[in-house]
Design an enzyme around this catalytic site. Structure first.
Site, PDB file in Angstrom:
ATOM      1  N   ALA A   1      18.763  73.862  26.276  1.00 15.98           N
ATOM      2  CA  ALA A   1      19.280  72.587  26.352  1.00 15.98           C
ATOM      3  C   ALA A   1      18.508  71.548  27.064  1.00 15.98           C
ATOM      4  CB  ALA A   1      20.501  72.599  27.370  1.00 15.98           C
TER       5      ALA A   1
ATOM      6  N   ARG B   1      16.114  61.283  18.345  1.00 15.32           N
ATOM      7  CA  ARG B   1      16.618  60.687  16.886  1.00 15.32           C
ATOM      8  C   ARG B   1      18.034  60.357  17.419  1.00 15.32           C
ATOM      9  NH1 ARG B   1      15.260  65.542  12.851  1.00 15.32           N
ATOM     10  NH2 ARG B   1      15.066  66.528  14.746  1.00 15.32           N
TER      11      ARG B   1
ATOM     12  N   THR C   1      10.338  75.909  21.342  1.00 12.99           N
ATOM     13  CA  THR C   1      11.398  76.891  21.660  1.00 12.99           C
ATOM     14  C   THR C   1      10.864  77.749  22.670  1.00 12.99           C
ATOM     15  OG1 THR C   1      11.057  77.739  19.437  1.00 12.99           O
ATOM     16  CG2 THR C   1      12.601  75.987  19.958  1.00 12.99           C
TER      17      THR C   1
ATOM     18  N   ASN D   1      70.013  53.307  34.479  1.00 13.96           N
ATOM     19  CA  ASN D   1      69.521  52.232  33.387  1.00 13.96           C
ATOM     20  C   ASN D   1      68.969  51.103  33.978  1.00 13.96           C
ATOM     21  OD1 ASN D   1      70.452  51.108  30.388  1.00 13.96           O
ATOM     22  ND2 ASN D   1      70.753  49.542  31.634  1.00 13.96           N
TER      23      ASN D   1
ATOM     24  N   ALA E   1      71.793  40.588  36.390  1.00 15.61           N
ATOM     25  CA  ALA E   1      70.615  40.259  35.456  1.00 15.61           C
ATOM     26  C   ALA E   1      70.345  38.890  36.133  1.00 15.61           C
ATOM     27  CB  ALA E   1      71.151  39.931  34.326  1.00 15.61           C
TER      28      ALA E   1
END
Length: 455
Positions: free
Chosen positions: A10, A16, A79, A377, A423
């Site tokens: 890694a 690229r 490699t 609610n 409300a």
């Protein structure tokens, strides 16, 4: 069983990719490609893993963590040179060493295990993972002898006309007898145009010494795909997404439009759940059975209970109970805990809030830093005003309370059990249980106001 080791390569910068992000950290289906490789490798019985890092070493180590040892390839000289960096850690070990690249996110633990088992069963000193492909142009060809063992690997540019007809290619993943590997690495050279040390040269050394070299062909060439640019990255993304979707469909999940459904590798989904088009499910998300997710919903790092529906909505880092209705166009932000039989309706945003069972906020509300009880609610336009410019504060709404439309609850504040907020109220003080809070100016109507000399 032999001792088993692994070397993960890694260290390549990945020029690229044309990116500031280190190549093996580019995500495939939401997870860095090297993490895919490591997660599959961890499923094997491997005593030691050594990861060779180079460019971006610290960020790679931060991503993978302490499941592996590390060594640094300061110069990228091929490699073979990369594997040489593991000499001090592994050269004295006896057993089998798997060498694979960190930019092969599609390889599976099953293929790795089969490669190792084949290698050990035939008594080879080296075994090459190969694949049959329809177009082998550019790949090294595997030439076998009459007994099926490897005669040689010939690169495309060096292959004869007959050798170029061979469709079995070298994938770049190998198994070695560990002692022979590090012994041979000391004898390879860089007498080539690039001046690099190549791992396949180890095969040539073993061949000259009349050692047995075998090959194992995977039945899925896609697994061996290496990622070198953005085109290959998108191809890997597509292949892995298709694999994931097929897995869940075979497990009893309905995916209506697989090409337009994006499911991450760490997601868990139970049977009889339906995933609708345009949906993205990422991270450590669990979805129980009989749910319906989508269309066009996004779930990440969340838990979804049975019989829940999430439509055109976003749920991140949260818990959702069973028989919940979310959406359309709701946003459940992190650290929210939604109980069962709850409704979070259209254009409702929830952040770091707890909703008790059977509560609902049906539309056009912001509920942040709140503890909402059961059977509550929240009317249209309810807002928990949680931020004073410096700190966030908690709103508590106890069981059975009713919050009227367009109410502002200025935190910190508590609305008691079965209390009502009228409300249009702006509530700044706690509301006792079973009380009615009205916090708005009395209406004033000026009759005929617009008739005064107005055109």
């Amino acid at each position: 069983m032999n001792n088993r080791f692994a070397v993960v390569l890694a260290a390549g910068k990945g020029t690229r990719m044309k990116s500031d992000l280190y190549k093996v950290l580019h995500p495939v289906c939401g997870k860095p490609m090297v993490q895919h490789t490591m997660d599959q490798l961890k499923q094997l019985n491997v005593q030691r893993i050594v990861t060779v890092v180079g460019h971006g070493a610290e960020t790679v180590q931060e991503q993978i963590g302490d499941v592996t040892e590390y060594c640094v390839q300061s110069e990228q000289l091929g490699t073979g040179h990369a594997v040489m960096q593991a000499d001090e850690r592994l050269s004295e070990e006896k057993g089998t060493t798997l060498v694979l690249c960190g930019d092969t996110p599609l390889i599976t633990s099953e293929t790795m295990e089969n490669l190792i088992l084949h290698h050990e069963s035939v008594g080879a000193k080296a075994t090459i993972l190969t694949a049959e492909v329809s177009d082998p142009t550019g790949y090294g060809r595997l030439v076998r002898n009459e007994e099926g063992f490897v005669e040689k690997i010939v690169e495309h540019k060096d292959a004869s006309i007959e050798e170029r007809k061979i469709t079995e290619i070298n994938t770049g993943t190998y198994c070695f007898d560990n002692e022979f590997l590090f012994s041979a690495l000391k004898r390879i050279d860089n007498d080539n145009v690039q001046g690099e040390y190549y791992l396949p040269d180890v095969i040539e050394i073993l061949k000259r010494e009349c050692e047995k070299i075998s090959a194992y062909a995977t039945n899925d060439p896609e697994e061996t795909m290496g990622i070198n640019d953005r085109v290959a990255l998108s191809e890997a993304e597509s292949a892995l997404r298709k694999r994931i979707n097929r897995h869940w469909m075979r497990e009893g999940v309905t995916i209506v439009d697989p090409p337009n459904t994006y499911i991450g590798p760490d997601v868990s989904i139970q049977p009889d759940t339906k995933i609708l088009p345009g949906t993205m499910i990422e991270g450590n998300t669990t979805i129980l059975s009989h749910c319906e997710i989508g269309p066009y919903s996004e779930l990440k790092d969340s838990y979804i209970g049975e019989y829940t529906k999430v439509q055109h909505s976003v749920v991140h880092d949260s818990q959702v109970g069973q028989e919940v209705m979310i959406g359309p166009y709701a946003h459940i932000r992190p650290q929210s805990d939604i109980g069962s039989n709850v409704k979070i309706g259209n254009f409702v945003e929830v952040k770091k809030a707890t909703f008790g069972d059977n509560s609902k906020a049906s539309h056009l509300s912001y509920i942040g830093d709140a503890d909402i009880g059961s059977d509550v609610n929240l009317g249209c336009g309810s807002i928990t005003v949680n931020y004073d410019g410096e700190n966030k504060h908690l709103t508590t709404i106890e069981d059975g309370a009713f919050i009227g439309c367009n109410a502002n609850l200025i935190a910190p504040v508590t609305v008691g059990e079965k209390a009502y907020v009228a409300a249009g109220s702006t509530v700044t003080d706690d509301v006792p249980e079973q009380s009615l809070a009205i916090a708005r100016q009395r209406q004033t109507t000026k009759d005929g106001y617009l008739k005064d000399d107005r055109k």
